[in-house]
Design an enzyme around this catalytic site. Structure first.
Site, PDB file in Angstrom:
ATOM      1  N   LYS A  74     -25.707 -58.834  33.368  1.00  0.00           N
ATOM      2  CA  LYS A  74     -25.627 -58.435  34.785  1.00  0.00           C
ATOM      3  C   LYS A  74     -25.695 -56.906  34.794  1.00  0.00           C
ATOM      4  CE  LYS A  74     -23.350 -57.044  37.801  1.00  0.00           C
ATOM      5  NZ  LYS A  74     -23.738 -55.812  38.536  1.00  0.00           N
ATOM      6  N   GLU A  92     -11.893 -38.073  34.671  1.00  0.00           N
ATOM      7  CA  GLU A  92     -13.338 -38.150  34.426  1.00  0.00           C
ATOM      8  C   GLU A  92     -14.049 -37.904  35.754  1.00  0.00           C
ATOM      9  OE1 GLU A  92     -15.218 -42.018  33.865  1.00  0.00           O
ATOM     10  OE2 GLU A  92     -16.172 -41.202  32.068  1.00  0.00           O
ATOM     11  N   GLU A 120     -16.296 -50.668  26.633  1.00  0.00           N
ATOM     12  CA  GLU A 120     -16.763 -49.285  26.462  1.00  0.00           C
ATOM     13  C   GLU A 120     -16.557 -48.599  27.800  1.00  0.00           C
ATOM     14  OE1 GLU A 120     -17.497 -48.044  23.747  1.00  0.00           O
ATOM     15  OE2 GLU A 120     -18.373 -49.570  22.449  1.00  0.00           O
ATOM     16  N   CYS A 139     -20.673 -41.393  29.544  1.00  0.00           N
ATOM     17  CA  CYS A 139     -19.269 -41.656  29.204  1.00  0.00           C
ATOM     18  C   CYS A 139     -18.765 -40.659  28.181  1.00  0.00           C
ATOM     19  CB  CYS A 139     -19.134 -43.068  28.678  1.00  0.00           C
ATOM     20  SG  CYS A 139     -20.286 -43.410  27.354  1.00  0.00           S
TER      21      CYS A 139
HETATM   22  P1  NAD Z   1     -18.345 -49.859  37.126  1.00  0.00           P
HETATM   23  O1  NAD Z   1     -17.208 -50.264  36.280  1.00  0.00           O
HETATM   24  O2  NAD Z   1     -18.137 -49.738  38.559  1.00  0.00           O
HETATM   25  O3  NAD Z   1     -19.568 -50.865  36.944  1.00  0.00           O
HETATM   26  C1  NAD Z   1     -20.048 -51.248  35.683  1.00  0.00           C
HETATM   27  C2  NAD Z   1     -20.648 -52.636  35.785  1.00  0.00           C
HETATM   28  O4  NAD Z   1     -19.597 -53.554  36.102  1.00  0.00           O
HETATM   29  C3  NAD Z   1     -21.702 -52.788  36.887  1.00  0.00           C
HETATM   30  O5  NAD Z   1     -22.701 -53.678  36.458  1.00  0.00           O
HETATM   31  C4  NAD Z   1     -20.898 -53.411  38.017  1.00  0.00           C
HETATM   32  O6  NAD Z   1     -21.686 -54.139  38.927  1.00  0.00           O
HETATM   33  C5  NAD Z   1     -19.960 -54.323  37.234  1.00  0.00           C
HETATM   34  N1  NAD Z   1     -18.735 -54.681  37.937  1.00  0.00           N
HETATM   35  C6  NAD Z   1     -18.111 -54.001  38.932  1.00  0.00           C
HETATM   36  N2  NAD Z   1     -17.016 -54.689  39.351  1.00  0.00           N
HETATM   37  C7  NAD Z   1     -16.943 -55.812  38.605  1.00  0.00           C
HETATM   38  C8  NAD Z   1     -16.029 -56.904  38.546  1.00  0.00           C
HETATM   39  N3  NAD Z   1     -14.969 -56.986  39.355  1.00  0.00           N
HETATM   40  N4  NAD Z   1     -16.245 -57.888  37.635  1.00  0.00           N
HETATM   41  C9  NAD Z   1     -17.316 -57.821  36.797  1.00  0.00           C
HETATM   42  N5  NAD Z   1     -18.225 -56.822  36.817  1.00  0.00           N
HETATM   43  C10 NAD Z   1     -18.034 -55.807  37.698  1.00  0.00           C
HETATM   44  O7  NAD Z   1     -18.853 -48.514  36.451  1.00  0.00           O
HETATM   45  P2  NAD Z   1     -20.085 -47.650  36.904  1.00  0.00           P
HETATM   46  O8  NAD Z   1     -19.707 -46.902  38.103  1.00  0.00           O
HETATM   47  O9  NAD Z   1     -21.283 -48.502  36.958  1.00  0.00           O
HETATM   48  O10 NAD Z   1     -20.235 -46.681  35.620  1.00  0.00           O
HETATM   49  C11 NAD Z   1     -19.499 -45.533  35.469  1.00  0.00           C
HETATM   50  C12 NAD Z   1     -18.375 -45.734  34.482  1.00  0.00           C
HETATM   51  O11 NAD Z   1     -18.830 -46.338  33.282  1.00  0.00           O
HETATM   52  C13 NAD Z   1     -17.772 -44.427  34.045  1.00  0.00           C
HETATM   53  O12 NAD Z   1     -16.378 -44.515  34.077  1.00  0.00           O
HETATM   54  C14 NAD Z   1     -18.242 -44.239  32.622  1.00  0.00           C
HETATM   55  O13 NAD Z   1     -17.439 -43.462  31.821  1.00  0.00           O
HETATM   56  C15 NAD Z   1     -18.369 -45.630  32.133  1.00  0.00           C
HETATM   57  N6  NAD Z   1     -19.363 -45.725  31.066  1.00  0.00           N
HETATM   58  C16 NAD Z   1     -18.940 -45.923  29.786  1.00  0.00           C
HETATM   59  C17 NAD Z   1     -19.840 -45.979  28.738  1.00  0.00           C
HETATM   60  C18 NAD Z   1     -19.387 -46.198  27.306  1.00  0.00           C
HETATM   61  O14 NAD Z   1     -20.179 -46.557  26.466  1.00  0.00           O
HETATM   62  N7  NAD Z   1     -18.123 -45.994  26.991  1.00  0.00           N
HETATM   63  C19 NAD Z   1     -21.204 -45.850  29.005  1.00  0.00           C
HETATM   64  C20 NAD Z   1     -21.613 -45.647  30.330  1.00  0.00           C
HETATM   65  C21 NAD Z   1     -20.673 -45.597  31.358  1.00  0.00           C
END
Ligand code: NAD
Length: 473
Positions: A173, A376, A248, A282
């Site tokens: 997803k 962050e 992650e 990230c």
């Molecule tokens: P997010 O957590 O809002 O979304 C990530 C994914 O999770 C998306 O596909 C979203 O649709 C899905 N999602 C959202 N709510 C959900 C739920 N209740 N159940 C299941 N899935 C759900 O994060 P974002 O805004 O897309 O990304 C930014 C964040 O991601 C930042 O905090 C960043 O640090 C982190 N990030 C971490 C890494 C890593 O490798 N550590 C890499 C990239 C981004």
């Protein structure tokens, strides 16, 4: 024919049963851009059923053949890199050079894991003379992968390449705002001969499709990349279901620059660390710890280099208006926390701007516990903090809820080793910044998450160990 982007299930495009859709907007112009199907329980169940049905065939496919197919996929990604970059640029506005390097790196994942398909073997354990005991690393089954929007194809490749190499099937997803290249990846898989059902994509909202996916009985492992808040929710569901999960999550990574470092190299890597992908990484290096004796000289170098970056060609926009406003909120906070603005800042942005661009911003503060120094921000914002001793640098770095990566800049190898060992992070880079290599384990400690992606460690996360004991007499 409709331009609507549809789910990809069992090698076919599928619309949502209720016709639900989401429309995304260009981060450059604000105009409507992609309309995509928004999935729910029904689409998730279909995708998981397809992945379950394909699981026996894929796990029993000779490892060599799985490797050939994954290698063919890496070739197909390279051959299509320009058009894949076009899709990512349309959705994210990132500079072409950034998009192309992320796509090349996506191909690297499939190439690397294609070469490792024989690795998840096992070992013979010496027990008694009358027994032959051995372990087998087996695929787990259906793996759910949930990815964020910042590095779309690359994040998908990072989780899916080892999952598939180890013989699992996948339902992914992607983030709703960046779904195009994950669908392209699925189509390329079909074109190179990866069997139907091995890789399925459900589009839509995280709180609906993502949540439903993690709760499916047949899903036996979750690989999540995203925010700490959602990671926590997913971790709870996984704990309840007793299935393994890799998280992650975020970071507030520190670059520690000692007075004896090569300051020119450290300055350019410091700038790269916080401005790449407009800071939406990230592992972005968003805390700069600089030794007090070189403070003025070093900060001047960093500011001078960051000032030369152009919005658009060097620093892209933030992904959505919401993300732009979130970053602006932090910029508004900086003066109230008495941070000194060295570059950019709230005065350099506009509420009416077209395009979600935030210029590189650098603050100096001695309040290492302030919100701008600890939270962050996920934009091109650097916070510089001065330290006196090695111990103080280690203390400030570790005084964080996060622990993803850190940089150490020094010509003193003993200091480099001592500091590297003392830092509470998943990876340390000495005299360089994050290299993006697919071969090295990557992941965090503390709220940056658990489990490791990349490298051989990731393969092991996508297998489960069985032990067989045979009485020989
Ligand atoms: P997010 O957590 O809002 O979304 C990530 C994914 O999770 C998306 O596909 C979203 O649709 C899905 N999602 C959202 N709510 C959900 C739920 N209740 N159940 C299941 N899935 C759900 O994060 P974002 O805004 O897309 O990304 C930014 C964040 O991601 C930042 O905090 C960043 O640090 C982190 N990030 C971490 C890494 C890593 O490798 N550590 C890499 C990239 C981004």
């Amino acid at each position: 024919m409709s331009d609507k982007l549809l789910h990809w299930i069992d090698n076919e495009q599928v619309d949502s049963a209720d016709g639900a859709s989401v429309t995304t907007h260009s981060p450059v112009t604000g105009e409507p851009m992609t309309t995509l199907a928004s999935g729910g329980e029904r689409e998730v169940s279909l995708a998981v059923a397809a992945a379950s049905a394909a699981a026996p065939l894929w796990r029993n496919t000779d490892a060599k053949q799985r490797g050939r197919l994954l290698h063919a996929l890496s070739v197909a990604i390279r051959e299509n890199s320009q058009s894949l970059a076009d899709d990512e640029i349309a959705e994210t506005g990132k500079p072409r050079s950034t998009a192309l390097s992320e796509i090349a790196n996506s191909a690297d994942y499939f190439e690397y894991y294609a070469a490792l398909v024989h690795l998840p073997a096992g070992e013979v354990i010496n027990t008694k003379a009358t027994e032959h005991t051995f372990t087998i690393r087996e695929p787990i089954g259906v793996v759910a992968v949930i990815t964020p929007w910042n590095v779309p194809l690359n994040q998908a490749a990072r989780a899916c390449a080892p999952a598939l190499a180890a013989g699992n099937t996948v339902v992914i997803k992607p983030a709703e705002v960046t779904s195009r290249t994950t669908i392209r990846l699925a189509k390329l898989m079909g074109e190179v001969g990866i069997p139907a059902g091995v890789f399925n994509v459900v589009l839509g909202k995280g709180s609906v499709a993502g949540d439903a996916l993690v709760r499916q009985d047949a899903v036996r492992k979750v690989a999540f990349t995203g925010s700490v808040g959602v990671g926590r929710l997913i971790g709870k569901i996984a704990a309840d279901r007793i299935i393994p999960v890799t998280l992650e999550l975020g970071g507030k990574s520190a670059n520690i620059v000692f007075a004896d470092a090569d300051l020119d190299a450290a300055a350019s890597e410091t700038v790269r660390a916080f401005t790449s992908n407009a800071g939406q990484v990230c592992s972005a290096g968003t805390r700069l710890l600089v030794q007090s004796s070189i403070r003025e000289e070093f900060l001047a170098k960093v500011v001078e280099q960051a000032r030369t970056l152009s919005l658009g060609s060097d620093v892209g926009p933030l992904i959505t208006r919401d993300q732009y406003l979130k970053v602006q909120e932090h910029l508004n906070l900086a003066p109230t926390e008495h941070a000194e603005t060295l570059l950019g800042g709230i005065g350099a942005t506009s509420d009416n701007a077209v395009g979600n661009y935030i210029p590189p911003t650098i603050y100096a503060t001695q309040n290492s516990n302030s919100r701008i120094a600890t939270e962050e921000i996920f934009g091109p914002v650097l916070v510089a903090i001065t330290f006196e001793s090695d111990e103080e640098a280690i203390r400030i770095t570790n005084d964080s809820d996060y622990g993803l990566i850190a940089g150490v800049w020094t010509r003193d190898i003993s200091r480099a080793l001592t500091v590297a060992r003392s830092l509470e992070v998943g990876q340390v880079f000495v005299n360089t910044w994050s290299t993006g290599a697919v071969e090295t384990p990557f992941g965090g400690v503390k709220e940056s998450g658990y489990g490791r992606e990349k490298g051989i460690e990731a393969l092991h996360h996508y297998t489960q160990l069985k032990c067989v004991v045979i009485a020989t007499v």
